[in-house]
Design an enzyme around this catalytic site. Structure first.
Site, PDB file in Angstrom:
ATOM      1  N   GLU A 107      68.696  -7.956  42.007  1.00 33.61           N
ATOM      2  CA  GLU A 107      68.175  -7.177  40.886  1.00 33.61           C
ATOM      3  C   GLU A 107      68.171  -8.052  39.628  1.00 33.61           C
ATOM      4  O   GLU A 107      67.145  -8.218  38.970  1.00 33.61           O
ATOM      5  CB  GLU A 107      69.069  -5.949  40.679  1.00 33.61           C
ATOM      6  CG  GLU A 107      68.701  -5.094  39.479  1.00 33.61           C
ATOM      7  CD  GLU A 107      69.739  -4.040  39.175  1.00 33.61           C
ATOM      8  OE1 GLU A 107      69.391  -3.075  38.478  1.00 33.61           O
ATOM      9  OE2 GLU A 107      70.896  -4.174  39.614  1.00 33.61           O
ATOM     10  N   HIS A 108      69.319  -8.600  39.282  1.00 33.47           N
ATOM     11  CA  HIS A 108      69.457  -9.503  38.130  1.00 33.47           C
ATOM     12  C   HIS A 108      69.772 -10.911  38.630  1.00 33.47           C
ATOM     13  O   HIS A 108      70.635 -11.090  39.483  1.00 33.47           O
ATOM     14  CB  HIS A 108      70.612  -9.072  37.214  1.00 33.47           C
ATOM     15  CG  HIS A 108      70.528  -7.671  36.717  1.00 33.47           C
ATOM     16  ND1 HIS A 108      69.775  -7.297  35.632  1.00 33.47           N
ATOM     17  CD2 HIS A 108      71.120  -6.534  37.165  1.00 33.47           C
ATOM     18  CE1 HIS A 108      69.904  -5.992  35.421  1.00 33.47           C
ATOM     19  NE2 HIS A 108      70.712  -5.514  36.340  1.00 33.47           N
TER      20      HIS A 108
END
Length: 442
Positions: free
Chosen positions: A331-332
């Site tokens: 995601e990040h």
């Protein structure tokens, strides 16, 4: 507690266990949400109020599911003006980013003489933005989910969020809603909130789509109802990978590793590096950094970084670290390297790339502008961040002039006959000219 340390310097392969997520097996939650969903479908508001009492521990007899105007006013009166200003600052950046991202309402180009093609974008009629609250309150998630909806021009954007212990919506969330122009905030979260916007209740409107991150209960409900409501991009528990080369301070890497790990015990967070020094410095720094933050957040962070879904990964070389990122599809992704831009071409799968020593996830989560509602669970291999495009639908446009018609018609006629579609072929045969000549004479 000691962070989990994976020394892969002598390993030929990356262990598959490192790529598992807490949301990978939702079978338990899928079964548990079924009766909740059915109750909301049949009972509507009554079920929402009952589940608020049972799950959120809120006495609901007099609770209005829809937040009232005076609640917004009270929220502004109670909230620290400095916090209001920071929310406003973030909202301005997020709006500016999404306005720049918004496509033209319509475009077309002439690809051959007399043949025009293009796209038209129109907003969705309705959208529900899910704002979680289980482990805190997240006005930033309202900004990220709702602003692109408003920019896109969604006709009826609403917000659903679990009620707090007082039976109300968090003050900052209501302030954020008013600042971005959301007029409907409903006090219903979890699986029951997803069911409410999927079917509609006496109070909560049925919506075409629901977006926003949530617990495994929310993710399970979205999957269960995916044939009733568009569940949007998968957005489950928070996850991050920090990739660091040998030039980076391990203490800095540890500082930023804590960010996403403090969301909750179901999060995932890895520091991946080819430098033993960076790994050892990070491991040594974490206890000192944990001592500076809230004990509850320490508990969450330690559950992640000292568990099986997080920690420090030492690879044999930097290319293997990049391979880890691409297989994990986080995601990040934060890139800590002497030349972070040089690393970008090596990364194929990540929802968000934060580059350099001065771009921690904190900035991306709250104030930079790009959307922080990101696909999780490996979905970054095929999907991207929440954007204005999630709130719009695309229609193709084509226009052929009289002068441009014959060339494209001839080619289409041949393909239609080859594929056995005689009706298709007839529509672009000389019959068309005969019909048009008759119509013109009459």
């Amino acid at each position: 507690m000691q962070p989990t340390f994976h020394d892969l310097t002598n390993s030929a392969d990356l262990p598959s266990a490192l790529f598992e997520r807490t949301e990978a097996d939702l079978s338990f939650f899928i079964e548990k949400v079924k009766p909740i969903i059915e109750a909301v479908r049949v009972e509507g508001d009554s079920a929402l109020k009952r589940f608020a009492r049972d799950f959120d521990r809120v006495e609901v007899e007099d609770m209005s599911i829809l937040a009232q105007e005076e609640e917004y006013d009270d929220a502004f009166a109670r909230l620290d003006p400095a916090v209001v200003e920071s929310i406003r600052y973030a909202a301005e950046n997020i709006r500016a980013f999404h306005e720049a991202q918004k496509p033209e309402d319509i475009w077309y180009k002439e690809i051959r003489p007399g043949v025009f093609v293009g796209d038209r974008y129109t907003p969705l009629d309705s959208i529900a933005c899910y704002v979680p609250r289980g482990k805190g309150s997240f006005p930033s998630m309202l900004l990220m989910a709702a602003i692109p909806a408003v920019v896109a021009g969604v006709l009826r954007p609403i917000v659903i969020t679990p009620p707090g212990p007082d039976g109300k919506v968090d003050d900052a969330t209501l302030v954020a809603a008013r600042l971005v122009g959301i007029k409907e905030v409903y006090k219903c979260g979890g699986a029951q909130g997803i069911a409410a916007v999927a079917y509609g209740t006496q109070t909560v409107p049925k919506c075409l789509k629901v977006v926003g991150p949530g617990s495994p209960w929310v993710v399970a409900a979205k999957r269960q109802l995916s044939d009733i409501i568009d569940p949007g991009t998968p957005a489950g528990p928070s996850e991050t990978v920090i990739i660091a080369d040998e030039t980076i301070s391990g203490e800095l890497a540890a500082l930023d590793l804590i960010i996403e790990s403090e969301h909750g015990p179901d999060s995932s967070a890895y520091l991946v590096t080819n430098s033993r020094r960076v790994a050892e410095e990070a491991i040594a720094a974490l206890p000192k950094l944990w001592a500076n933050i809230d004990p509850k957040r320490v508990e969450f962070s330690q559950a992640v970084l000292c568990g099986k879904h997080g920690g420090i990964v030492l690879t044999k070389d930097f290319d293997t670290a990049c391979e880890f990122v691409n297989r994990y599809a986080p995601e990040h992704l934060q890139i800590l390297a002497e030349e972070p831009m040089a690393v970008v071409p090596k990364i194929r799968n990540a929802s968000e790339l934060l580059l350099g020593n001065y771009t921690p996830s904190t900035l991306g989560n709250f104030v930079l502008g790009p959307n922080a509602v990101l696909p999780t669970g490996g979905a970054a291999m095929t999907k991207g961040p929440l954007s204005v495009f999630d709130y719009m639908k695309q229609a193709s446009i084509a226009y052929v002039t009289r002068d441009g018609y014959q060339e494209v018609a001839d080619h289409a006629h041949r393909i239609a006959l080859y594929e056995g579609f005689s009706g298709h072929a007839q529509a672009v045969s000389p019959i068309r000219h005969e019909i048009l000549k008759k119509a013109k004479k009459s």
